[in-house]
Design a protein around this motif. Structure first.
Motif, PDB file in Angstrom:
ATOM      1  N   VAL A 114       1.563  -0.829  10.041  1.00  0.00           N
ATOM      2  CA  VAL A 114       0.429  -0.288  10.249  1.00  0.00           C
ATOM      3  C   VAL A 114      -0.447  -0.523  11.076  1.00  0.00           C
TER       4      VAL A 114
ATOM      5  N   THR B 251      -4.649   2.215   4.283  1.00  0.00           N
ATOM      6  CA  THR B 251      -3.968   3.190   4.288  1.00  0.00           C
ATOM      7  C   THR B 251      -3.851   4.497   3.566  1.00  0.00           C
TER       8      THR B 251
ATOM      9  N   GLU C  82       3.726   4.992   4.253  1.00  0.00           N
ATOM     10  CA  GLU C  82       4.036   4.504   5.730  1.00  0.00           C
ATOM     11  C   GLU C  82       5.090   3.981   7.175  1.00  0.00           C
TER      12      GLU C  82
END
Lengths: 323, 323
Positions: A171, A122, A168
């Protein structure tokens, strides 16, 4: 075929193979590096040397010994250059983590034969961990890997945050495949797909491995690296076995995250993995009793009990007592 | 589809279904009975009543509330007759364990609708636990089950030591099927197949379920009851899901065996199971956050941390922090 018994033998699961699984696997031991790097206690170098030696002696085929990262970032492993010569002739065959060309220089000076690099799947974790963009980390790895290959070294590439990232969230599997493919293209011989925060579940594991397969990257180039933060590591391992993966990272005693802290993020314990493999009749070459004894000793050095269920169950009780 | 994130939401695994699994399962909560019965601490009846109420309120469809066994054998649950009326109108729908006709009498007096009986798959454990032979235990259960059915009760039958026995070692699957079939023939609606000492591994689970299938007993009449002594409970659950089992026994917070004792023998934690089911997209109807909060509270009552990985990871940390 044996099981827990009262006849004085060590309790063992009954061996009942499941269809379609590999017949043997490689356990890639990460306790001395990934484990100790994440423990609060800084272990003396003599203890580390004994730890690595005992793990090798217990039959673990690969023991990642340490990391040549700057001591400022990982003070737990600041003694890497001191440790390697203490391991004797076998020490140079132990993989070591190198973050960049300076780390590689140190590994080359010591005659190491295998290195590992640590990438991120990421953007955010690449920034947080390496202060680079996703592309920037690959640019940084390129000369490191090229020089290592020129020197005849084997290069393994970790891919972290393969299932979820604290910043985030989810993924996408395609993103992991893209990063992994670029690391293989640089010349890595194997990818270790890391569930760094422990959020993988078995269907997600299958989906990620299928996505790699669709991209032409088979299980022979992949290893799985599970963390047991939410107790899922062994179920995920079983799922990966069903997909055909034959290399598993594990940490003796589950080192790498205190289970009594609020967020336990320890690695899959080598002993718990060995127990399941024994039950499934999958060869691994590891002496379970010797690893348990090593983890009990290391728990004493760290001053806390092991988070491994197998170590807890077998480590203190007489070997012939009912579990 | 959500995952660990930094936006203030509770961390959750990304939902990625696996092929061929059930779309929904029933979690049969055993914390108040099997859990508390095996804890050293004797919990006050008011705390037990709150525990059951909170579990029901968290969406658990079945909560086994207590056991009508003689207080001499299980002092932890000596307050069964006091507890049931405290649970209000829903209390009578909670299953209770009854060991024999005297236990059944007490359950009938309180108007209970569901009972569970507790048998053994092995001769030695039948002797140790019930002071009966394998045949003798079935003779003992016969009038108990017959009278319960006459009274309109539902009867569940536990089969313990299905995968291994501390005295006999490995337990042949055929033996488990024979005992299970006889319990069903008595009139039990469901068998709960118990890995009482935690030695099951995934291939063994598949083999046992296939043996039941070969005997004409399908997964619709079976529940799995795993203990996490060697860390295998969730991998075994994944294996049983692949075989089609849709009822799983679990214990909130993993109650039922102190993880810090030498031989930890706790039940599969409800929270760890829910986490995996969420990841697999399998419906269960349980509010994970509410169960975690309940287990954190109960851990306080017991004066020790929960052995559940999910409770450890989520229970103390702010819900929006990275895992």
């Amino acid at each position: 075929m044996s099981s827990t018994s009262h006849d004085g033998s060590r309790p063992l699961p009954m061996t009942v193979p499941a269809q379609g699984l590999p017949t043997s696997v490689t356990i890639y031991e990460v306790g001395p590096r990934d484990g100790l790097q994440n423990e609060k206690t800084i272990v003396p170098v003599e203890v580390k040397a004994e730890f690595v030696a005992r793990l090798l002696s217990a039959g673990l085929p690969v023991v990642e010994a340490t990391s040549f990262v700057h001591p400022k970032w990982v003070p737990q492993l600041a003694d890497a250059a001191e440790l390697i010569p203490m391991l004797g002739s076998g020490g140079r065959a132990c993989p070591v983590l190198v973050p960049n060309e300076r780390g590689l220089d140190r590994a080359l000076e010591l005659g190491m034969e295998r290195i590992a690099i640590f990438g991120s799947a990421t953007e955010t974790f690449a920034q947080k961990n390496l202060n680079r963009s996703l592309d920037g980390q690959l640019e940084m790895f390129e000369p490191t890997v090229a020089r290592a290959l020129e020197a005849g070294m084997d290069v393994r590439a970790y891919v972290s945050m393969c299932f979820g990232d604290p910043w985030e969230g989810a993924v996408p599997v395609e993103q992991v495949v893209t990063v992994g493919k670029r690391l293989l293209d640089l010349g890595a011989s194997q990818l270790s797909l890391g569930d760094t925060i422990g959020v993988a579940t078995p269907g997600h594991v299958t989906a990620l491995l299928e996505a790699f397969g669709d991209a032409g990257i088979g299980c022979d180039r992949l290893a799985m690296h599970f963390h047991d933060t939410y107790g899922q590591a062994l179920a995920n391992t079983y799922s990966a076995l069903r997909s055909g993966v034959t290399t598993y990272d594990a940490s003796a005693g589950g080192l790498g995250g205190c289970p009594y802290a609020k967020s336990a993020t320890g690695n899959l314990a080598t002993e718990d993995l060995v127990w399941m493999l024994d039950g499934l009749g999958i060869d691994h070459g590891v002496d379970l009793g010797a690893v348990v004894e090593t983890s009990v000793w290391m728990a004493g050095e760290l001053g806390r009990p092991s988070p491994s269920a197998v170590v807890r169950a077998l480590g203190g009780a007489p070997l012939d007592s009912p579990a």
